[in-house]
Design a protein around this motif. Structure first.
Motif, PDB file in Angstrom:
ATOM      1  N   CYS A  50       0.839  -1.198   0.000  1.00  0.00           N
ATOM      2  CA  CYS A  50       0.000   0.000   0.000  1.00  0.00           C
ATOM      3  C   CYS A  50       0.874   1.248   0.000  1.00  0.00           C
ATOM      4  N   ILE A  51       0.420   2.283  -0.721  1.00  0.00           N
ATOM      5  CA  ILE A  51       1.084   3.582  -0.733  1.00  0.00           C
ATOM      6  C   ILE A  51       0.038   4.619  -0.344  1.00  0.00           C
ATOM      7  N   PHE A  52       0.233   5.267   0.823  1.00  0.00           N
ATOM      8  CA  PHE A  52      -0.765   6.192   1.351  1.00  0.00           C
ATOM      9  C   PHE A  52      -0.209   7.609   1.472  1.00  0.00           C
ATOM     10  N   ASP A  53      -0.957   8.586   0.945  1.00  0.00           N
ATOM     11  CA  ASP A  53      -0.685   9.968   1.288  1.00  0.00           C
ATOM     12  C   ASP A  53      -1.080  10.149   2.757  1.00  0.00           C
ATOM     13  N   VAL A  54      -0.440  11.067   3.452  1.00  0.00           N
ATOM     14  CA  VAL A  54      -0.744  11.254   4.876  1.00  0.00           C
ATOM     15  C   VAL A  54      -1.923  12.199   5.072  1.00  0.00           C
ATOM     16  N   LYS A  59     -10.406  10.381   6.128  1.00  0.00           N
ATOM     17  CA  LYS A  59      -9.559   9.538   6.957  1.00  0.00           C
ATOM     18  C   LYS A  59      -8.114   9.756   6.519  1.00  0.00           C
ATOM     19  N   ASP A  60      -7.261  10.228   7.443  1.00  0.00           N
ATOM     20  CA  ASP A  60      -5.876  10.501   7.055  1.00  0.00           C
ATOM     21  C   ASP A  60      -5.091   9.203   6.879  1.00  0.00           C
ATOM     22  N   GLY A  61      -3.901   9.329   6.297  1.00  0.00           N
ATOM     23  CA  GLY A  61      -3.110   8.147   5.979  1.00  0.00           C
ATOM     24  C   GLY A  61      -2.698   7.346   7.191  1.00  0.00           C
ATOM     25  N   PHE A  62      -2.418   8.022   8.313  1.00  0.00           N
ATOM     26  CA  PHE A  62      -2.033   7.308   9.530  1.00  0.00           C
ATOM     27  C   PHE A  62      -3.196   6.449  10.051  1.00  0.00           C
ATOM     28  N   LEU A  80       3.480   8.700   1.701  1.00  0.00           N
ATOM     29  CA  LEU A  80       3.901   9.839   0.896  1.00  0.00           C
ATOM     30  C   LEU A  80       3.372  11.095   1.566  1.00  0.00           C
ATOM     31  N   THR A  81       4.211  12.099   1.743  1.00  0.00           N
ATOM     32  CA  THR A  81       3.738  13.301   2.398  1.00  0.00           C
ATOM     33  C   THR A  81       4.577  14.514   2.025  1.00  0.00           C
ATOM     34  N   ALA A  82       3.946  15.685   2.080  1.00  0.00           N
ATOM     35  CA  ALA A  82       4.662  16.935   1.872  1.00  0.00           C
ATOM     36  C   ALA A  82       5.281  17.425   3.176  1.00  0.00           C
ATOM     37  N   ARG A  83       4.930  16.772   4.289  1.00  0.00           N
ATOM     38  CA  ARG A  83       5.449  17.157   5.605  1.00  0.00           C
ATOM     39  C   ARG A  83       6.664  16.303   5.940  1.00  0.00           C
TER      40      ARG A  83
END
Length: 228
Positions: A50-54, A59-62, A80-83
């Motif tokens: 699985c590849i999840f944006d945060v 529902k957030d990625g976490f 994957l995240t910009a943070r």
């Protein structure tokens, strides 16, 4: 049969581009655009990774990863995240992430990481292998002996463990952090520099075999390339 990826990314344009790139590289990709849709897809289908944006709506990625781990704790997850906040990265790994990649990123590097994670389970199954005949070398990790052509060498413990990992990953990406955690037991500036020294030593030992080369992959890991 192609490996199946669940990609959950709320940026529809970016998600579509990434899906196309992974599909071109022989993955079967299901794209969901929010966490709830992603969980629905996961419960209805089988996925290899699985590849999840945060940061996502509903529902957030976490939270999504926590739900996925309750269903199947062995499913690999990449965030994957910009943070790039340290707290977020630590939280991702505490949930059970296999990797955490900050946007923007090199899609080729993501591809290597996906392949490395998928191969990791296969490597774990073969960890008991002690002898390797690759190109013009014979390597016995139990005895810490390496033969390159007519030359024989006795390896140090770390040279031995590092070469074994490279052999198990031959022709595939061996992540730097995997080697650091497995051999040095910690990942920091000093252990990373130490590993670079040992990689240089192994390159020197293998230089007489033109059919082998240890190559650096984007500074993120190494690949034992078998040319023959």
């Amino acid at each position: 049969m192609s490996n199946r990826i669940l990609l959950v990314e709320d940026d529809q344009s970016f998600g579509a581009v990434l899906k196309d790139y992974l599909s071109i590289n022989n993955f079967e990709v299901t794209l969901a655009t929010d966490g709830e849709m992603g969980l629905k897809e996961f419960t209805e289908k089988e996925f290899d990774i699985c590849i999840f944006d945060v940061m996502m709506p509903k529902k957030d990625g976490f939270s999504l990863a926590e739900d996925v781990k309750k269903i199947d704790k062995n499913t690999p997850i990449i965030f994957l995240t910009a943070r790039n906040m340290r707290e977020d990265i630590l939280k991702g790994y505490q949930i059970g992430a296999d990797d955490y990649i900050t946007k923007p990123f090199d899609t080729e590097l993501l591809l290597y990481k996906i392949k490395a994670i998928l191969q990791r389970s296969a490597v774990l199954e073969n960890e008991d292998q002690e002898q390797f005949k690759i190109s013009d070398i014979f390597f016995d990790s139990m005895l810490r002996q390496l033969r390159v052509g007519e030359k024989e060498y006795k390896l140090s413990p770390k040279e031995n463990e590092l070469l074994k990992l490279l052999c198990l990953h031959r022709n595939d990406f061996m992540p730097r952090d995997l080697a650091l955690r497995k051999i040095w037991k910690k990942e920091n500036y000093f252990t990373a520099r130490s590993m670079d020294v040992y990689i240089a030593k192994l390159r020197k030992l293998l230089k007489d075999d033109e059919g082998l080369e240890i190559i650096n992959v984007h500074g993120e890991g190494f690949r034992l390339l078998v040319k023959n």
